[in-house]
Design an enzyme around this catalytic site. Structure first.
Site, PDB file in Angstrom:
ATOM      1  N   GLY A  14       0.901  -1.219   0.034  1.00  0.00           N
ATOM      2  CA  GLY A  14       0.050  -0.081  -0.051  1.00  0.00           C
ATOM      3  C   GLY A  14       1.120   1.280   0.135  1.00  0.00           C
ATOM      4  NE  ARG A  75      -2.465  -4.078  -0.788  1.00  0.00           N
ATOM      5  CZ  ARG A  75      -1.808  -3.631   0.304  1.00  0.00           C
ATOM      6  NH1 ARG A  75      -0.660  -4.301   0.825  1.00  0.00           N
ATOM      7  NH2 ARG A  75      -2.410  -2.495   0.668  1.00  0.00           N
ATOM      8  CG  ASP A 106       3.308  -7.520   7.069  1.00  0.00           C
ATOM      9  OD1 ASP A 106       2.662  -6.560   6.568  1.00  0.00           O
ATOM     10  OD2 ASP A 106       2.850  -8.315   7.951  1.00  0.00           O
ATOM     11  CB  THR A 129       2.695   0.396   6.302  1.00  0.00           C
ATOM     12  OG1 THR A 129       1.468   0.226   6.470  1.00  0.00           O
ATOM     13  CG2 THR A 129       3.570   0.039   7.612  1.00  0.00           C
ATOM     14  CG  ASP A 131      -2.017  -0.540   8.348  1.00  0.00           C
ATOM     15  OD1 ASP A 131      -2.804   0.488   8.038  1.00  0.00           O
ATOM     16  OD2 ASP A 131      -2.060  -1.577   7.795  1.00  0.00           O
ATOM     17  CG  ASP A 133       1.039  -2.947  10.690  1.00  0.00           C
ATOM     18  OD1 ASP A 133       1.971  -2.349  10.091  1.00  0.00           O
ATOM     19  OD2 ASP A 133       0.317  -3.955  10.155  1.00  0.00           O
ATOM     20  NE  ARG A 175      -5.323  -5.357   5.501  1.00  0.00           N
ATOM     21  CZ  ARG A 175      -4.857  -5.613   4.288  1.00  0.00           C
ATOM     22  NH1 ARG A 175      -5.524  -6.373   3.524  1.00  0.00           N
ATOM     23  NH2 ARG A 175      -3.528  -5.014   3.924  1.00  0.00           N
TER      24      ARG A 175
END
Ligand code: F6P
Length: 325
Positions: A14, A75, A106, A129, A131, A133, A175
């Protein structure tokens, strides 16, 4: 110091605001070290297709302030298979390139690690990213901008919620991790924050909504991370209606959070990490991610960056409970 003649860079997964600033930093740092730099267009998919272009200092002019990634991203399904990765490695070898910087999350780091493992390409990852994360760095490139974007929307939604005495469910991205939800929830004064890491039940939500009106609140706002166990914001709204006859308005912020001009903090992080990615390769480091923690550069092995889970700040989870009532 390692001698590097040619280095490639790509963005994958992304897009995230600040990726352009990171590309710029890698290109200019490498050129400063006398290295020829090549941009791969379209992430790992583009690598398989041989979309490699030489880059100069001028190739990255006027991009530091732009969202998205001018190298484009993907992706790649093909890159999840050995044959795809072999083709990608062959393309790099055709260009006499043995060093690669990958900016992504990741999934992208899995691809980079496999290239190193199966084809001995030296790889360094830069965490990009929204996120946040990724283990091994306090922040990822794009997160700060996404939080600002989501917060701006939440402030606007609050005006309507207050004017009409409404309950709003605002869905943000994430997510598997609730970093965006937790931060915008606290900063936007949300009554409830639903993160994938928590298992808040529908019954609990129903009870909380009753306490808000008893406490004299005439409007309220709940922030929901898209990966919450109770479902999407729309599904939660339906369940609240069916079970408690509570009507909620829903706003899904979606991809608005991924776009826009990066904040100063994201541009700074991207510039730092781009610089350190090149220097990590020059120091002979490979199969690692460069990160930024406690105001220092960090090096985390790529597998560790996805195997270990970065936790939400438990203190923030406690603070929001106290402040939200
Ligand atoms: O990983 C970043 C992210 O924006 C997630 O928050 C979100 O779940 C996902 O990407 C959406 O991916 P796509 O744009 O491919 O639908």
């Amino acid at each position: 110091m390692q001698k590097i003649k040619r280095l490639a860079i790509l963005t994958s997964g992304g897009d995230a605001p600040g990726m352009n600033a990171a590309i710029r930093a890698v290109v200019r740092t490498a050129i400063d070290e006398g290295i020829y730099v090549f941009g791969v267009y379209g992430g790992f998919e583009g690598l398989i297709e041989g979309e490699v272009m030489p880059m100069s200092r001028r190739s990255v002019s006027n991009i530091i302030q732009k969202g998205g990634t001018f190298l484009k991203t993907s992706r790649s399904e093909a890159f999840q298979h050995k044959a795809g990765r072999k083709r990608g490695a062959d393309v790099l070898k055709e260009w006499d390139i043995n060093d690669l910087v990958v900016i992504g999350g990741d999934g992208s780091f899995h691809g980079a690690h496999a290239l190193y493992d199966e084809h001995q390409i030296n790889v360094v990852g830069i965490p990009g990213t929204i996120d946040n994360d990724i283990y091994g760095t306090d922040l990822t490139i794009g997160y700060d901008t996404a939080v600002h974007t989501a917060l701006d929307s939440i402030d606007k939604i609050r005006d309507t919620a207050a004017s009409h005495d409404r309950i709003f469910l605002v869905e943000v991205m994430g997510r598997h991790a609730g970093f965006i939800a937790l931060e915008v929830g606290i900063c936007g004064g949300a009554e409830e924050i639903l993160v994938p890491e928590s298992d808040t039940s529908l019954e609990y939500l129903g009870e909380m909504i009753k306490t808000w009106s008893k406490a004299g609140k005439t409007s309220s706002l709940m922030v929901v991370a898209e990966g919450h166990k109770l479902g999407s914001a729309n599904e939660i709204a339906t369940k609240l209606k069916e079970n408690f006859n509570v009507g909620c308005h829903v706003c899904v912020l979606g991809h608005t959070q991924r776009g826009g001009s990066p904040t100063a903090s994201d541009r700074l992080l991207a510039s730092r990490l781009g610089y350190h990615a090149v220097h990590a390769l020059l120091k002979g480091k490979t199969d690692i991610m460069v990160g930024w923690s406690n105001n220092h550069v960090t090096y985390t092995s790529l597998p560790e960056s996805w195997e270990k889970k970065k936790p939400l700040d438990p203190e923030l989870l406690k603070i929001y409970r106290i402040l939200s009532t």
